[in-house]
Design an enzyme around this catalytic site. Structure first.
Site, mmCIF file in Angstrom:
data_model
loop_
_atom_site.group_PDB
_atom_site.id
_atom_site.type_symbol
_atom_site.label_atom_id
_atom_site.label_comp_id
_atom_site.label_asym_id
_atom_site.label_seq_id
_atom_site.Cartn_x
_atom_site.Cartn_y
_atom_site.Cartn_z
ATOM 1 N N THR A 102 0.872 -1.180 0.000
ATOM 2 C CA THR A 102 0.000 0.000 0.000
ATOM 3 C C THR A 102 0.905 1.224 0.000
ATOM 4 O O THR A 102 1.650 1.441 0.964
ATOM 5 C CB THR A 102 -0.895 0.024 1.255
ATOM 6 O OG1 THR A 102 -1.692 -1.152 1.267
ATOM 7 C CG2 THR A 102 -1.799 1.247 1.244
ATOM 8 N N LYS A 108 -1.821 5.299 8.574
ATOM 9 C CA LYS A 108 -1.035 5.363 7.333
ATOM 10 C C LYS A 108 -1.964 5.590 6.135
ATOM 11 O O LYS A 108 -1.726 6.458 5.299
ATOM 12 C CB LYS A 108 -0.258 4.045 7.153
ATOM 13 C CG LYS A 108 0.441 3.955 5.811
ATOM 14 C CD LYS A 108 1.021 2.574 5.523
ATOM 15 C CE LYS A 108 1.445 2.491 4.063
ATOM 16 N NZ LYS A 108 2.000 1.219 3.670
ATOM 17 N N LYS A 135 -7.862 1.558 -2.884
ATOM 18 C CA LYS A 135 -7.543 1.145 -1.507
ATOM 19 C C LYS A 135 -7.692 2.331 -0.536
ATOM 20 O O LYS A 135 -8.321 2.209 0.514
ATOM 21 C CB LYS A 135 -6.111 0.599 -1.486
ATOM 22 C CG LYS A 135 -5.488 0.445 -0.140
ATOM 23 C CD LYS A 135 -5.599 -0.942 0.411
ATOM 24 C CE LYS A 135 -5.078 -0.981 1.839
ATOM 25 N NZ LYS A 135 -5.254 -2.231 2.484
HETATM 26 P P1 NAD Z 1 6.115 -5.484 7.319
HETATM 27 O O1 NAD Z 1 6.851 -4.319 7.873
HETATM 28 O O2 NAD Z 1 5.852 -6.656 8.197
HETATM 29 O O3 NAD Z 1 6.885 -6.032 6.005
HETATM 30 C C1 NAD Z 1 7.577 -5.231 5.099
HETATM 31 C C2 NAD Z 1 8.905 -5.911 4.824
HETATM 32 O O4 NAD Z 1 9.603 -5.196 3.798
HETATM 33 C C3 NAD Z 1 9.816 -5.947 6.041
HETATM 34 O O5 NAD Z 1 10.117 -7.291 6.377
HETATM 35 C C4 NAD Z 1 11.045 -5.153 5.609
HETATM 36 O O6 NAD Z 1 12.258 -5.666 6.128
HETATM 37 C C5 NAD Z 1 10.979 -5.312 4.102
HETATM 38 N N1 NAD Z 1 11.740 -4.297 3.379
HETATM 39 C C6 NAD Z 1 11.711 -2.955 3.506
HETATM 40 N N2 NAD Z 1 12.573 -2.375 2.650
HETATM 41 C C7 NAD Z 1 13.167 -3.377 1.970
HETATM 42 C C8 NAD Z 1 14.181 -3.435 0.980
HETATM 43 N N3 NAD Z 1 14.755 -2.324 0.490
HETATM 44 N N4 NAD Z 1 14.558 -4.636 0.518
HETATM 45 C C9 NAD Z 1 13.990 -5.771 0.992
HETATM 46 N N5 NAD Z 1 13.049 -5.791 1.945
HETATM 47 C C10 NAD Z 1 12.637 -4.609 2.436
HETATM 48 O O7 NAD Z 1 4.755 -4.893 6.737
HETATM 49 P P2 NAD Z 1 3.435 -5.730 6.320
HETATM 50 O O8 NAD Z 1 2.475 -5.738 7.458
HETATM 51 O O9 NAD Z 1 3.851 -7.006 5.688
HETATM 52 O O10 NAD Z 1 2.812 -4.745 5.235
HETATM 53 C C11 NAD Z 1 3.341 -4.655 3.925
HETATM 54 C C12 NAD Z 1 2.456 -3.759 3.092
HETATM 55 O O11 NAD Z 1 1.144 -4.290 3.078
HETATM 56 C C13 NAD Z 1 2.335 -2.323 3.629
HETATM 57 O O12 NAD Z 1 2.341 -1.441 2.551
HETATM 58 C C14 NAD Z 1 1.003 -2.344 4.352
HETATM 59 O O13 NAD Z 1 0.398 -1.050 4.391
HETATM 60 C C15 NAD Z 1 0.209 -3.303 3.485
HETATM 61 N N6 NAD Z 1 -0.897 -3.984 4.180
HETATM 62 C C16 NAD Z 1 -0.700 -4.548 5.400
HETATM 63 C C17 NAD Z 1 -1.766 -5.174 6.023
HETATM 64 C C18 NAD Z 1 -1.574 -5.812 7.382
HETATM 65 O O14 NAD Z 1 -2.582 -6.137 8.014
HETATM 66 N N7 NAD Z 1 -0.350 -6.021 7.854
HETATM 67 C C19 NAD Z 1 -3.018 -5.239 5.404
HETATM 68 C C20 NAD Z 1 -3.176 -4.696 4.139
HETATM 69 C C21 NAD Z 1 -2.098 -4.061 3.531
#
Ligand code: NAD
Length: 301
Positions: free
Chosen positions: A100, A250, A175
């Site tokens: 997102t 966010k 979204k």
């Molecule tokens: P998270 O922080 O658990 O995972 C993100 C991952 O990206 C991390 O493990 C981080 O180390 C990795 N990362 C960041 N920069 C990087 C790079 N340069 N190279 C490699 N890896 C890198 O977050 P999440 O909860 O998995 O959410 C991910 C996305 O999904 C976000 O945009 C969030 O808004 C969206 N989202 C999350 C949810 C939820 O319930 N968690 C629901 C819908 C949407």
């Protein structure tokens, strides 16, 4: 894109990306992944993935790349950076971003990809970690129809519902518009229960009436912010998420940025952002967003 042996490079193996990659592996795809976190990489390896040492190593030779990153700046760095996805790919490759992010970043990265003959879709999700684990996510997709058709088998391995929202960035637009409704409506429902409590109207009575009347909405009937009327709602487990207040904040910020960018009038979206900012500032980032009712009652924050 179907069947065993498809090479997928997966970047961002966190709370969402980890289980999504695991579902691609279960569907028979060969997935090479990278994450900055060693813990996430270890979990990915245990799920049958092939861990890589860098973004470039993960995507080299892949037929498709899937990303699941925190925000727009990470998306730009991972795709457009010196050691990023676009510089590593030598053949036209399908690119699927499920993060997102702000609409502008999504469109900028899609344009850079198109310049290099890569088909790209933005495909943010709803459904949370539970949906990711169950392979039951909803994808809101922006991009060309043909790119979506190519990506469909991958999305179907990770989710149940796929909706095409239009051109590049429109998945992100859908979204944030949806989540702006959600943020505002959760506060509205929470205010109504707070007022009802002070007026001596029981939770169940308000629920029974409003769920059949014009106040009916998802925040009331599926995600009721008080315990009792909807046994599966987070209110029944002390507001454990679910969908955290930090995530809601966010998305409301993204909606306001987008509003400012295009001159849309969204005062309630702005106000909802302020309410969630206060709630988060009071130490509730990891509380379910429906816990905002506690602040409205004056219980904390
Ligand atoms: P998270 O922080 O658990 O995972 C993100 C991952 O990206 C991390 O493990 C981080 O180390 C990795 N990362 C960041 N920069 C990087 C790079 N340069 N190279 C490699 N890896 C890198 O977050 P999440 O909860 O998995 O959410 C991910 C996305 O999904 C976000 O945009 C969030 O808004 C969206 N989202 C999350 C949810 C939820 O319930 N968690 C629901 C819908 C949407």
């Amino acid at each position: 894109m179907t069947g065993t042996g498809t090479d997928i490079g997966f970047i961002g193996l966190g709370n969402m990306g980890g289980p999504m990659a695991a579902n691609l592996i279960k569907a028979g795809h060969r997935v090479t992944g990278f994450d900055l976190s060693a813990t996430s990489l270890d979990a990915f390896k245990s799920a049958g993935g092939c861990p890589a040492a860098s973004v470039q190593e993960a995507v080299k030779g892949a037929k498709a790349v899937v990303t699941m990153l925190p925000a727009g700046k990470h998306l730009r760095a991972v795709y457009l950076g010196e050691d990023g996805v676009l510089s590593a790919l030598t053949e036209p490759t399908l690119l699927v971003d499920c993060s997102t992010v702000d609409v502008e970043s999504a469109r900028a990265v899609a344009a850079a990809a198109a310049e290099r003959n890569h088909a790209m879709i933005d495909a943010p999700v709803s459904g949370g970690v539970g949906g990711a684990e169950a392979g039951a996510l909803t994808f809101m997709v922006g991009g060309e129809e043909e790119a979506l058709d190519c990506a469909r088998p991958l999305l179907e391995a990770m989710g149940k519902t796929i909706v095409h929202a239009g051109g590049a960035g429109n998945g992100q637009a859908a979204k944030i518009c949806n989540n702006m409704v959600l943020g505002i409506s959760m506060i509205a429902v929470s205010e109504a229960f707070t007022l009802a409590e002070k007026l001596g109207l029981s939770h169940q009575a308000l629920f029974d009436i409003s769920s059949k009347a014009s106040g009916q909405c998802w925040s009331l009937t599926t995600y009721c912010p008080v315990p009792g009327p909807v046994p599966t709602s987070p209110a029944n487990r002390d507001y454990q998420p679910g969908f955290t207040a930090a995530m809601m904040l966010k998305d409301l910020k993204l909606a306001q940025e987008a509003s400012a960018g295009v001159g849309a009038t969204t005062p309630l979206g702005a106000e909802a952002g302020q309410v969630y900012q206060l709630f988060c500032n009071a130490g509730n980032e990891e509380v379910d967003f429906s816990g905002v009712i506690k602040m409205l009652r004056g219980e904390n924050g």
